[in-house]
Motif scaffolding. Structure first.
Motif, mmCIF file in Angstrom:
data_model
loop_
_atom_site.group_PDB
_atom_site.id
_atom_site.type_symbol
_atom_site.label_atom_id
_atom_site.label_comp_id
_atom_site.label_asym_id
_atom_site.label_seq_id
_atom_site.Cartn_x
_atom_site.Cartn_y
_atom_site.Cartn_z
ATOM 1 N N LYS A 2 0.835 -1.206 0.000
ATOM 2 C CA LYS A 2 0.000 0.000 0.000
ATOM 3 C C LYS A 2 0.863 1.246 0.000
ATOM 4 O O LYS A 2 0.552 2.219 -0.689
ATOM 5 N N GLN A 3 1.958 1.236 0.774
ATOM 6 C CA GLN A 3 2.831 2.411 0.844
ATOM 7 C C GLN A 3 3.466 2.696 -0.507
ATOM 8 O O GLN A 3 3.523 3.846 -0.933
ATOM 9 N N ALA A 4 3.942 1.648 -1.189
ATOM 10 C CA ALA A 4 4.571 1.839 -2.497
ATOM 11 C C ALA A 4 3.561 2.357 -3.510
ATOM 12 O O ALA A 4 3.857 3.272 -4.287
ATOM 13 N N SER A 5 2.354 1.798 -3.499
ATOM 14 C CA SER A 5 1.314 2.257 -4.425
ATOM 15 C C SER A 5 0.937 3.707 -4.154
ATOM 16 O O SER A 5 0.765 4.497 -5.082
ATOM 17 N N GLU A 6 0.824 4.053 -2.881
ATOM 18 C CA GLU A 6 0.456 5.429 -2.522
ATOM 19 C C GLU A 6 1.559 6.411 -2.921
ATOM 20 O O GLU A 6 1.283 7.498 -3.426
ATOM 21 N N MET A 7 2.820 6.033 -2.709
ATOM 22 C CA MET A 7 3.935 6.898 -3.092
ATOM 23 C C MET A 7 3.912 7.140 -4.606
ATOM 24 O O MET A 7 4.066 8.270 -5.066
ATOM 25 N N PHE A 8 3.679 6.074 -5.383
ATOM 26 C CA PHE A 8 3.623 6.209 -6.838
ATOM 27 C C PHE A 8 2.441 7.087 -7.239
ATOM 28 O O PHE A 8 2.557 7.954 -8.095
ATOM 29 N N ARG A 9 1.283 6.876 -6.608
ATOM 30 C CA ARG A 9 0.079 7.647 -6.932
ATOM 31 C C ARG A 9 0.291 9.133 -6.671
ATOM 32 O O ARG A 9 -0.105 9.976 -7.465
ATOM 33 N N GLN A 10 0.952 9.465 -5.556
ATOM 34 C CA GLN A 10 1.176 10.871 -5.222
ATOM 35 C C GLN A 10 2.232 11.519 -6.104
ATOM 36 O O GLN A 10 2.174 12.715 -6.352
ATOM 37 N N GLY A 11 3.194 10.737 -6.580
ATOM 38 C CA GLY A 11 4.288 11.297 -7.363
ATOM 39 C C GLY A 11 4.096 11.272 -8.859
ATOM 40 O O GLY A 11 4.909 11.812 -9.604
ATOM 41 N N THR A 12 3.021 10.620 -9.317
ATOM 42 C CA THR A 12 2.786 10.538 -10.764
ATOM 43 C C THR A 12 1.304 10.698 -11.081
ATOM 44 O O THR A 12 0.445 10.432 -10.245
ATOM 45 N N SER A 13 1.041 11.100 -12.293
ATOM 46 C CA SER A 13 -0.329 11.005 -12.809
ATOM 47 C C SER A 13 -0.332 9.758 -13.679
ATOM 48 O O SER A 13 -0.206 9.823 -14.880
ATOM 49 N N GLY A 14 -0.380 8.615 -13.025
ATOM 50 C CA GLY A 14 -0.300 7.341 -13.735
ATOM 51 C C GLY A 14 -1.079 6.270 -13.018
ATOM 52 O O GLY A 14 -1.958 6.562 -12.205
ATOM 53 N N ASP A 15 -0.742 5.034 -13.339
ATOM 54 C CA ASP A 15 -1.461 3.922 -12.726
ATOM 55 C C ASP A 15 -0.582 2.688 -12.621
ATOM 56 O O ASP A 15 0.523 2.645 -13.142
ATOM 57 N N HIS A 38 6.110 11.753 -14.060
ATOM 58 C CA HIS A 38 6.672 12.096 -12.758
ATOM 59 C C HIS A 38 6.389 13.575 -12.479
ATOM 60 O O HIS A 38 7.191 14.449 -12.745
ATOM 61 N N ASP A 39 5.184 13.836 -11.932
ATOM 62 C CA ASP A 39 4.767 15.218 -11.707
ATOM 63 C C ASP A 39 4.617 15.567 -10.228
ATOM 64 O O ASP A 39 4.010 16.562 -9.869
ATOM 65 N N GLY A 40 5.192 14.752 -9.368
ATOM 66 C CA GLY A 40 5.213 15.010 -7.929
ATOM 67 C C GLY A 40 6.449 14.366 -7.327
ATOM 68 O O GLY A 40 7.187 13.656 -8.008
ATOM 69 N N GLU A 41 6.685 14.608 -6.062
ATOM 70 C CA GLU A 41 7.883 14.078 -5.408
ATOM 71 C C GLU A 41 7.768 12.570 -5.177
ATOM 72 O O GLU A 41 6.740 12.075 -4.732
ATOM 73 N N LEU A 43 10.527 9.510 -3.580
ATOM 74 C CA LEU A 43 11.836 9.192 -2.993
ATOM 75 C C LEU A 43 12.678 10.455 -2.792
ATOM 76 O O LEU A 43 13.892 10.432 -2.943
ATOM 77 N N GLY A 44 12.027 11.571 -2.504
ATOM 78 C CA GLY A 44 12.735 12.821 -2.290
ATOM 79 C C GLY A 44 13.166 13.516 -3.575
ATOM 80 O O GLY A 44 13.859 14.526 -3.537
ATOM 81 N N ILE A 45 12.749 12.986 -4.726
ATOM 82 C CA ILE A 45 13.124 13.559 -6.023
ATOM 83 C C ILE A 45 11.964 14.430 -6.515
ATOM 84 O O ILE A 45 10.846 13.946 -6.690
ATOM 85 N N SER A 46 12.248 15.697 -6.720
ATOM 86 C CA SER A 46 11.212 16.626 -7.198
ATOM 87 C C SER A 46 10.741 16.235 -8.587
ATOM 88 O O SER A 46 11.450 15.571 -9.344
ATOM 89 N N ALA A 47 9.548 16.680 -8.923
ATOM 90 C CA ALA A 47 8.943 16.367 -10.220
ATOM 91 C C ALA A 47 9.862 16.754 -11.375
ATOM 92 O O ALA A 47 10.484 17.816 -11.362
ATOM 93 N N THR A 48 9.952 15.854 -12.364
ATOM 94 C CA THR A 48 10.734 16.115 -13.576
ATOM 95 C C THR A 48 9.836 16.238 -14.806
ATOM 96 O O THR A 48 10.311 16.609 -15.871
ATOM 97 N N PHE A 79 13.672 3.446 -12.645
ATOM 98 C CA PHE A 79 13.006 4.711 -12.320
ATOM 99 C C PHE A 79 14.030 5.832 -12.176
ATOM 100 O O PHE A 79 13.872 6.917 -12.739
ATOM 101 N N LEU A 80 15.117 5.584 -11.430
ATOM 102 C CA LEU A 80 16.132 6.612 -11.206
ATOM 103 C C LEU A 80 16.803 7.044 -12.505
ATOM 104 O O LEU A 80 17.149 8.213 -12.674
ATOM 105 N N GLN A 81 16.960 6.102 -13.448
ATOM 106 C CA GLN A 81 17.502 6.461 -14.759
ATOM 107 C C GLN A 81 16.517 7.341 -15.523
ATOM 108 O O GLN A 81 16.909 8.327 -16.140
ATOM 109 N N GLN A 82 15.245 7.000 -15.460
ATOM 110 C CA GLN A 82 14.240 7.731 -16.226
ATOM 111 C C GLN A 82 14.055 9.170 -15.733
ATOM 112 O O GLN A 82 13.697 10.045 -16.519
ATOM 113 N N VAL A 83 14.308 9.416 -14.449
ATOM 114 C CA VAL A 83 14.155 10.782 -13.926
ATOM 115 C C VAL A 83 15.498 11.519 -13.902
ATOM 116 O O VAL A 83 15.573 12.643 -13.428
#
Length: 91
Positions: A2-15, A38-41, A43-48, A79-83
């Protein structure tokens, strides 16, 4: 999970999409793909505002209808490569 899904949901407009799911005995294995912008933070990485796509595998042990154990692996390097935090691998 749940935590990983929520982090992804808050940091992206995706699914998330379950690409494959297999049950054998008391184990359920899922291949999960996350896609979005990637339109939100995360892992501490600001939106790119870059498109991202990553995969993970989750394994659940189910007993009496409840998850009693859980393991997961997520391709965080991708993910880290893509951002732009890690360099892309050589072609």
């Amino acid at each position: 999970m749940k935590q990983a899904s929520e982090m992804f949901r808050q940091g992206t407009s995706g699914d998330h999409v379950i690409e494959l799911q297999v049950a054998e005995g008391d184990l359920v294995v899922s291949l999960i793909r996350g896609r979005g912008v990637h339109d939100g933070e995360i892992l501490g990485i600001s939106a790119t505002n870059r498109e991202i796509e990553t995969e993970g595998i989750a394994i659940h042990r189910v007993r009496d209808g409840k998850i009693v154990e859980y393991w997961a692996v997520v391709d965080q390097a991708r993910f880290l490569q893509q951002v732009g935090v890690l360099p892309e691998p050589p072609a």
